[in-house]
Motif scaffolding. Structure first.
Motif, PDB file in Angstrom:
ATOM      1  N   THR A  82     -31.340 -15.610 -26.234  1.00  0.00           N
ATOM      2  CA  THR A  82     -31.854 -16.752 -25.477  1.00  0.00           C
ATOM      3  C   THR A  82     -32.989 -16.320 -24.563  1.00  0.00           C
ATOM      4  O   THR A  82     -33.499 -15.188 -24.663  1.00  0.00           O
ATOM      5  CB  THR A  82     -30.706 -17.455 -24.726  1.00  0.00           C
ATOM      6  OG1 THR A  82     -31.151 -18.696 -24.216  1.00  0.00           O
ATOM      7  CG2 THR A  82     -30.127 -16.584 -23.626  1.00  0.00           C
ATOM      8  N   ALA A  83     -33.420 -17.219 -23.687  1.00  0.00           N
ATOM      9  CA  ALA A  83     -34.571 -16.958 -22.823  1.00  0.00           C
ATOM     10  C   ALA A  83     -34.390 -17.665 -21.493  1.00  0.00           C
ATOM     11  O   ALA A  83     -33.730 -18.700 -21.416  1.00  0.00           O
ATOM     12  CB  ALA A  83     -35.866 -17.451 -23.490  1.00  0.00           C
ATOM     13  N   PRO A  84     -35.004 -17.119 -20.444  1.00  0.00           N
ATOM     14  CA  PRO A  84     -34.956 -17.794 -19.145  1.00  0.00           C
ATOM     15  C   PRO A  84     -35.977 -18.923 -19.089  1.00  0.00           C
ATOM     16  O   PRO A  84     -36.855 -19.033 -19.951  1.00  0.00           O
ATOM     17  CB  PRO A  84     -35.350 -16.671 -18.182  1.00  0.00           C
ATOM     18  CG  PRO A  84     -36.316 -15.839 -18.976  1.00  0.00           C
ATOM     19  CD  PRO A  84     -35.783 -15.870 -20.390  1.00  0.00           C
ATOM     20  N   LYS A 113     -31.745 -16.297 -10.276  1.00  0.00           N
ATOM     21  CA  LYS A 113     -31.122 -15.776  -9.056  1.00  0.00           C
ATOM     22  C   LYS A 113     -30.028 -16.701  -8.538  1.00  0.00           C
ATOM     23  O   LYS A 113     -29.167 -16.281  -7.769  1.00  0.00           O
ATOM     24  CB  LYS A 113     -32.197 -15.540  -7.996  1.00  0.00           C
ATOM     25  CG  LYS A 113     -33.109 -14.369  -8.361  1.00  0.00           C
ATOM     26  CD  LYS A 113     -34.305 -14.242  -7.435  1.00  0.00           C
ATOM     27  CE  LYS A 113     -35.186 -13.063  -7.870  1.00  0.00           C
ATOM     28  NZ  LYS A 113     -36.448 -12.998  -7.114  1.00  0.00           N
ATOM     29  N   ALA A 114     -30.053 -17.969  -8.988  1.00  0.00           N
ATOM     30  CA  ALA A 114     -29.015 -18.920  -8.580  1.00  0.00           C
ATOM     31  C   ALA A 114     -27.703 -18.699  -9.333  1.00  0.00           C
ATOM     32  O   ALA A 114     -26.669 -19.259  -8.961  1.00  0.00           O
ATOM     33  CB  ALA A 114     -29.501 -20.349  -8.809  1.00  0.00           C
ATOM     34  N   ILE A 115     -27.740 -17.884 -10.392  1.00  0.00           N
ATOM     35  CA  ILE A 115     -26.534 -17.613 -11.188  1.00  0.00           C
ATOM     36  C   ILE A 115     -25.788 -16.437 -10.553  1.00  0.00           C
ATOM     37  O   ILE A 115     -26.301 -15.312 -10.520  1.00  0.00           O
ATOM     38  CB  ILE A 115     -26.901 -17.296 -12.651  1.00  0.00           C
ATOM     39  CG1 ILE A 115     -27.602 -18.508 -13.291  1.00  0.00           C
ATOM     40  CG2 ILE A 115     -25.658 -16.907 -13.449  1.00  0.00           C
ATOM     41  CD1 ILE A 115     -28.198 -18.222 -14.661  1.00  0.00           C
ATOM     42  N   LYS A 157     -32.859  -8.325 -15.238  1.00  0.00           N
ATOM     43  CA  LYS A 157     -33.431  -7.830 -13.991  1.00  0.00           C
ATOM     44  C   LYS A 157     -33.285  -8.830 -12.848  1.00  0.00           C
ATOM     45  O   LYS A 157     -33.278  -8.428 -11.672  1.00  0.00           O
ATOM     46  CB  LYS A 157     -34.929  -7.514 -14.179  1.00  0.00           C
ATOM     47  CG  LYS A 157     -35.186  -6.283 -15.022  1.00  0.00           C
ATOM     48  CD  LYS A 157     -34.755  -5.005 -14.330  1.00  0.00           C
ATOM     49  CE  LYS A 157     -35.676  -4.636 -13.199  1.00  0.00           C
ATOM     50  NZ  LYS A 157     -35.274  -3.333 -12.583  1.00  0.00           N
ATOM     51  N   ASN A 158     -33.181 -10.109 -13.160  1.00  0.00           N
ATOM     52  CA  ASN A 158     -33.222 -11.120 -12.104  1.00  0.00           C
ATOM     53  C   ASN A 158     -31.896 -11.835 -11.870  1.00  0.00           C
ATOM     54  O   ASN A 158     -31.828 -12.749 -11.052  1.00  0.00           O
ATOM     55  CB  ASN A 158     -34.319 -12.132 -12.416  1.00  0.00           C
ATOM     56  CG  ASN A 158     -35.699 -11.532 -12.245  1.00  0.00           C
ATOM     57  OD1 ASN A 158     -36.160 -11.339 -11.125  1.00  0.00           O
ATOM     58  ND2 ASN A 158     -36.353 -11.206 -13.351  1.00  0.00           N
ATOM     59  N   MET A 159     -30.838 -11.411 -12.578  1.00  0.00           N
ATOM     60  CA  MET A 159     -29.499 -11.927 -12.305  1.00  0.00           C
ATOM     61  C   MET A 159     -28.705 -10.839 -11.596  1.00  0.00           C
ATOM     62  O   MET A 159     -28.824  -9.655 -11.926  1.00  0.00           O
ATOM     63  CB  MET A 159     -28.825 -12.354 -13.607  1.00  0.00           C
ATOM     64  CG  MET A 159     -29.519 -13.546 -14.250  1.00  0.00           C
ATOM     65  SD  MET A 159     -28.996 -13.879 -15.942  1.00  0.00           S
ATOM     66  CE  MET A 159     -27.309 -14.378 -15.679  1.00  0.00           C
ATOM     67  N   PRO A 192     -41.910 -18.545 -11.399  1.00  0.00           N
ATOM     68  CA  PRO A 192     -42.456 -17.215 -11.091  1.00  0.00           C
ATOM     69  C   PRO A 192     -41.545 -16.323 -10.265  1.00  0.00           C
ATOM     70  O   PRO A 192     -41.573 -15.104 -10.402  1.00  0.00           O
ATOM     71  CB  PRO A 192     -43.765 -17.526 -10.359  1.00  0.00           C
ATOM     72  CG  PRO A 192     -43.628 -18.935  -9.884  1.00  0.00           C
ATOM     73  CD  PRO A 192     -42.770 -19.631 -10.910  1.00  0.00           C
ATOM     74  N   ASP A 193     -40.723 -16.912  -9.424  1.00  0.00           N
ATOM     75  CA  ASP A 193     -39.814 -16.109  -8.595  1.00  0.00           C
ATOM     76  C   ASP A 193     -38.415 -16.001  -9.200  1.00  0.00           C
ATOM     77  O   ASP A 193     -37.510 -15.461  -8.575  1.00  0.00           O
ATOM     78  CB  ASP A 193     -39.720 -16.708  -7.189  1.00  0.00           C
ATOM     79  CG  ASP A 193     -41.054 -16.664  -6.456  1.00  0.00           C
ATOM     80  OD1 ASP A 193     -41.782 -15.669  -6.634  1.00  0.00           O
ATOM     81  OD2 ASP A 193     -41.364 -17.630  -5.742  1.00  0.00           O
TER      82      ASP A 193
END
Length: 276
Positions: free
Chosen positions: A129-131, A214-216, A241-243, A208-209
């Protein structure tokens, strides 16, 4: 003898004005694992090894979202509404706390559902999947796959051209076509067009941020193919990287259908993750 993906009866539940088709596998106790499917996929597009093996020690619920297969309603053209429909379905069944397995488009839904509170989500598995704002080549890859005139479009669409990968692909297709009775119809343009729009829209919406990732806060297992042409593996790395609590696994010589190319390995990784 307990029901399998190939034998479980199709059941129905009404939610949000939509009649959802679903199948239940596995035990009646434990945290249910809800499967959410890829672009144009139905309940019968899942790999029986994956579904049946994961149902060996937990409840598994497989369903067709709005407008897909034997479910009623209209397929939305955006991820947010698809996630809302999935939440309505889960709540209508009274499942309580759930784990989510989202493959491809289903992974978009899992991300949205984990970040909000309409359903209590314990853990998520994100496969191929993808963000939001991720890289996608959906239409190009689908058109290229159909141009090859393969016996089943999933052979070139989900699997690389190596001999080993194509052998695994043929084995997967054979498993996924065993069920003959009460089988879901194939998806037409009334499903593919709005789903394509939802995928393209999700990936075009820049974040972009990475606020949505990050909400997960739930633990996440990210599984990807090394040579996924539809959603390149950089997507998996960006999610990782962002979770805050994600684990990343990339399978070798594999494409979009990596979880079906290595079904036993995938099941082992998912069980370890869910049981931890």
């Amino acid at each position: 003898m307990s029901a399998t993906l190939e034998t479980a009866p199709t059941e129905y539940v009404e939610a949000g004005g939509i009649r959802f088709a679903y199948r239940r596998l596995g035990s009646k106790t434990g945290v249910p694992l809800v499967f959410m499917q890829h672009f144009t996929g139905t309940m019968d597009a899942w790999d029986p090894i994956v579904a049946n093996s994961l149902a060996a020690d937990r409840p598994v619920v497989i369903f067709n979202n709005a407008g897909v297969g034997t479910s009623g309603g209209k397929t939305p053209d955006n991820v947010d509404q698809m996630a809302t429909d999935a939440e309505n379905f889960i709540n209508a069944l009274g499942l309580g706390e759930v784990d989510l397995l989202g493959f491809s488009l289903g992974g978009f839904l899992a991300q949205v559902m984990a970040a909000r509170s309409a359903v209590k989500v314990r853990k998520i598995i994100l496969a191929g999947t993808a963000p939001k704002g991720g890289e996608e080549h959906l239409m190009e890859v689908v058109q290229d796959a159909f141009s090859k005139n393969a016996p089943d479009v999933r052979l070139p669409l989900f699997f690389p051209p190596s001999d080993a990968s194509q052998a695994a692909a043929r084995a997967f297709v054979a498993r996924a076509t065993v069920r003959k009775n009460d089988r879901d119809p194939e998806s037409g343009e009334d499903v593919s067009n709005p789903q394509a729009a939802s995928i393209i829209g999700w990936c075009a919406e820049q974040d972009p941020d990475h606020a949505s990732l990050k909400a997960i806060k739930q633990p996440a297992l990210i599984v990807h193919g090394s040579d996924d042409t539809m959603f390149p593996s950089i997507n998996a790395y960006e999610m990782f990287k962002n979770m805050s609590t994600a684990t990343l696994i990339i399978y070798p010589d594999s494409g979009h259908g990596a979880l079906f190319q290595y079904p036993e390995t995938f099941v082992a990784h998912v069980k370890t993750f869910l049981d931890a």
